[in-house]
Design a protein around this motif. Structure first.
Motif, PDB file in Angstrom:
ATOM      1  N   LEU A  21     -92.032   3.178  13.122  1.00 41.08           N
ATOM      2  CA  LEU A  21     -91.850   2.106  12.142  1.00 41.08           C
ATOM      3  C   LEU A  21     -90.409   1.614  12.114  1.00 41.08           C
ATOM      4  CD1 LEU A  21     -94.093   3.554   9.289  1.00 41.08           C
ATOM      5  CD2 LEU A  21     -94.655   1.656  10.845  1.00 41.08           C
ATOM      6  N   ALA A  24     -89.702  -0.483  15.074  1.00 36.74           N
ATOM      7  CA  ALA A  24     -90.267  -1.835  14.958  1.00 36.74           C
ATOM      8  C   ALA A  24     -89.448  -2.695  13.992  1.00 36.74           C
ATOM      9  CB  ALA A  24     -91.716  -1.755  14.492  1.00 36.74           C
ATOM     10  N   LEU A  26     -88.952  -2.133  10.698  1.00 40.81           N
ATOM     11  CA  LEU A  26     -89.437  -2.155   9.317  1.00 40.81           C
ATOM     12  C   LEU A  26     -88.521  -1.324   8.423  1.00 40.81           C
ATOM     13  CD1 LEU A  26     -93.271  -1.734   9.895  1.00 40.81           C
ATOM     14  CD2 LEU A  26     -92.021  -3.837   9.420  1.00 40.81           C
ATOM     15  N   ASP A  51     -95.320  -5.351   4.136  1.00 49.47           N
ATOM     16  CA  ASP A  51     -95.392  -4.794   5.488  1.00 49.47           C
ATOM     17  C   ASP A  51     -96.664  -3.981   5.733  1.00 49.47           C
ATOM     18  OD1 ASP A  51     -92.933  -5.884   6.240  1.00 49.47           O
ATOM     19  OD2 ASP A  51     -91.816  -4.130   5.521  1.00 49.47           O
ATOM     20  N   ASP A  53     -99.830  -4.594   6.545  1.00 48.73           N
ATOM     21  CA  ASP A  53    -100.589  -4.854   7.772  1.00 48.73           C
ATOM     22  C   ASP A  53     -99.842  -4.363   9.001  1.00 48.73           C
ATOM     23  OD1 ASP A  53    -102.741  -5.976   6.390  1.00 48.73           O
ATOM     24  OD2 ASP A  53    -101.933  -8.015   6.550  1.00 48.73           O
ATOM     25  N   SER A  54     -98.530  -4.588   9.049  1.00 50.56           N
ATOM     26  CA  SER A  54     -97.726  -4.132  10.191  1.00 50.56           C
ATOM     27  C   SER A  54     -97.696  -2.617  10.279  1.00 50.56           C
ATOM     28  CB  SER A  54     -96.297  -4.671  10.082  1.00 50.56           C
ATOM     29  OG  SER A  54     -96.287  -6.071  10.139  1.00 50.56           O
ATOM     30  N   GLU A  57    -101.057  -1.380  11.527  1.00 49.77           N
ATOM     31  CA  GLU A  57    -101.243  -1.709  12.944  1.00 49.77           C
ATOM     32  C   GLU A  57    -100.434  -0.780  13.845  1.00 49.77           C
ATOM     33  OE1 GLU A  57    -100.392  -5.374  16.016  1.00 49.77           O
ATOM     34  OE2 GLU A  57    -100.747  -5.851  13.912  1.00 49.77           O
ATOM     35  N   ILE A  58     -99.173  -0.571  13.505  1.00 53.34           N
ATOM     36  CA  ILE A  58     -98.315   0.302  14.320  1.00 53.34           C
ATOM     37  C   ILE A  58     -98.850   1.729  14.327  1.00 53.34           C
ATOM     38  CG2 ILE A  58     -96.026   1.370  14.429  1.00 53.34           C
ATOM     39  CD1 ILE A  58     -94.967  -1.416  13.358  1.00 53.34           C
TER      40      ILE A  58
END
Length: 80
Positions: A21, A24, A26, A51, A53-54, A57-58
Motif C-alpha cells: 500500500l 502504491a 497510499l 482509498d 477501492d484501491s 484492489e491492491i
C-alpha cells in the motif's frame, strides 16, 4: 468521518500489505488492532475511506489474506 481499517489473520500479511500500500503511494498507518475488532493478528492498517477501492484492489491482487474491512461506528467498528 475518520479512518477505516483492514485487519489481518497474521503479522506477515499485515506487513506485506503495509509495504504494498505504501509502495502504491497510499497514505496509511499501521497500528494495533482495536479490541472491538476480532482478529488473529495484533496489527491493523488505517486508511482513508476515499482509498477503500484501491486498498481492496491492491490487497486482492497481491493475494494478501485479511480478516476484514471495518469502519468506526459509535464506540466500536462495523464490517464493510
Amino acid at each position: 468521518m475518520g479512518f477505516w481499517l483492514v485487519a489481518f489473520d497474521s503479522t506477515h500479511h499485515a506487513l506485506r500489505a503495509e509495504a504494498e500500500l505504501e509502495g502504491a503511494g497510499l497514505e496509511i498507518d499501521i497500528r494495533p488492532t482495536p479490541k472491538a475488532v476480532t482478529a488473529g493478528c495484533a496489527l491493523a492498517i488505517d486508511f482513508s475511506p476515499e482509498d477503500y477501492d484501491s486498498v481492496r484492489e491492491i490487497i486482492s491482487d497481491r493475494e494478501i489474506v485479511v480478516r476484514g474491512y471495518f469502519k468506526p461506528e459509535g464506540d466500536g467498528y462495523t464490517s464493510l
